[in-house]
Design a protein around this motif. Sequence first.
Motif, short mmCIF file in Angstrom:
data_model
loop_
_atom_site.label_atom_id
_atom_site.label_comp_id
_atom_site.label_asym_id
_atom_site.label_seq_id
_atom_site.Cartn_x
_atom_site.Cartn_y
_atom_site.Cartn_z
N PRO A 26 0.84 -1.20 0.00
CA PRO A 26 0.00 0.00 0.00
C PRO A 26 0.88 1.26 0.00
N LYS A 27 0.50 2.23 -0.84
CA LYS A 27 1.23 3.50 -0.91
C LYS A 27 0.23 4.65 -0.83
N LEU A 28 0.63 5.69 -0.12
CA LEU A 28 -0.27 6.81 0.16
C LEU A 28 -0.53 7.64 -1.09
N ILE A 29 -1.82 7.79 -1.41
CA ILE A 29 -2.24 8.73 -2.46
C ILE A 29 -2.55 10.07 -1.81
N GLU A 30 -3.38 10.06 -0.77
CA GLU A 30 -3.71 11.27 -0.02
C GLU A 30 -4.43 10.88 1.26
N TYR A 31 -4.60 11.87 2.15
CA TYR A 31 -5.27 11.65 3.43
C TYR A 31 -6.49 12.56 3.50
N ASN A 32 -7.67 11.95 3.51
CA ASN A 32 -8.91 12.71 3.69
C ASN A 32 -9.17 12.83 5.19
N ALA A 33 -8.51 13.81 5.80
CA ALA A 33 -8.51 13.89 7.26
C ALA A 33 -9.22 15.13 7.78
N ASP A 34 -10.03 15.75 6.94
CA ASP A 34 -10.79 16.91 7.39
C ASP A 34 -12.28 16.57 7.40
N THR A 35 -12.85 16.38 6.22
CA THR A 35 -14.28 16.07 6.13
C THR A 35 -14.46 14.85 5.23
N PRO A 36 -14.02 13.66 5.68
CA PRO A 36 -14.09 12.48 4.81
C PRO A 36 -15.53 12.09 4.49
N ALA A 37 -15.75 11.68 3.25
CA ALA A 37 -17.09 11.33 2.78
C ALA A 37 -17.27 9.81 2.75
N THR A 38 -18.32 9.36 2.09
CA THR A 38 -18.66 7.94 1.86
C THR A 38 -19.07 7.21 3.13
N LEU A 39 -19.76 7.90 4.04
CA LEU A 39 -20.16 7.26 5.30
C LEU A 39 -21.23 6.18 5.12
N PRO A 40 -22.35 6.44 4.42
CA PRO A 40 -23.35 5.38 4.30
C PRO A 40 -22.86 4.19 3.50
N GLU A 41 -22.06 4.45 2.45
CA GLU A 41 -21.54 3.35 1.64
C GLU A 41 -20.59 2.47 2.46
N SER A 42 -19.80 3.11 3.32
CA SER A 42 -18.77 2.40 4.07
C SER A 42 -19.32 1.68 5.29
N THR A 43 -20.56 2.01 5.67
CA THR A 43 -21.16 1.37 6.84
C THR A 43 -22.35 0.53 6.39
#
Length: 395
Positions: free
Chosen positions: A114-131
Amino acid sequence: MVRLRRVSSIPRPDWMQQADRIGYHYYRNADGSHAWREDVCYELDAAALALVTRTAERLHALCMELVAEAVRRPDGLDEFHIPRDLQGYIRDSWYRRDPFLIGRFDLAWCHGQPKLIEYNADTPATLPESTQMQVTWHAQRGQPHDQAPLNASALISRLAHLHAEGRIDQIVHITPYPDNLEDATHALYYERWVRQAGLTAVHCELKDLEITTSGRFLHKGRIVNSMIRMYPWELMFRDRGARFLRDCGCSFLNPPWTALLSNKALLPALWRRHPGHPNLLAAGYTPDKSFFGRNRAYVEKPIHARGGENIRIIKNGRQICAETGTYGAYRKIYQEFADHRIDGVTASVGAWVVGNRFAGLTMRESPDPIIRHTSPIVPHVILRRNRLTRFLKKA
């Protein structure tokens, strides 16, 4: 053996109706394509999950070290283009140890690394899809294997713990980005989780916020002491109300110092501190051939951008893929291009972090090399060897 592969799956005939029932209504893009698909899924083995877990927690620790260094240096926040009059606000937030709630690393899977593309560490989305979308799909299509959805129980426990420590108020205002269906949905999910943590959730639109004479935020007659917001820091810092932030007394989740993590300037800063790190891609501020190699491709990204906007991929001086957007005026960084195709499609491994611990997966894919906000999220399974009870709690 570390295994991640893409396999065919049978879609549920009524998945759209099920999505509507859980409040996930933005599964169809404007062009008619789907932002969720389940005719395929991703299979990971236990070793792959363990590797992603270690990688996410290691990268988060590296990011914390970088923020600590940046706030100590007098010019450390200039690289991140933080307005000068708000740099003290970020430093205050870091030195108070304002707590981190949730973020998501986007990782490229490069030959089992795994290699870092970016960090969504402020307002990350995709909550309903991910849960709930992942959990309901798994219950109906993913058996007999395990799964690693975003662990809502960990998020709820984190909120309860922060309140018990006096870090957030009993009343938490939830503020979505204005007139945005996706963020309105995220707000509903956060409201539910705040209530499950034993706290009071108050839905708060940005237009309804006022400023008291003492500089506090006021919402319908009530002082706002704690807020989960989906209005990103880079916009808040440039808003006319930004002058009130330092003295507003509000605890924000995520806090002001996360403006450094969600900023693509993070990528050159990490590479400078850890050149050659196995989980990082080379990154800098110029597309120098000596830096990326004479024939290697690289990616141009604005330091502030979301959903793949204004990204360009260049190889041998020629643009091979690009996306338009509204972030083109921001300073650019250049990152080594990682070809992370699986079965012919570009796959992104989303690794969630709650607090400082890994908290689940989200798989997303694109037919070309750019992952966009319209790119479909795809379910996953963890091939069962030992039962992974840690991630089987219902979202």
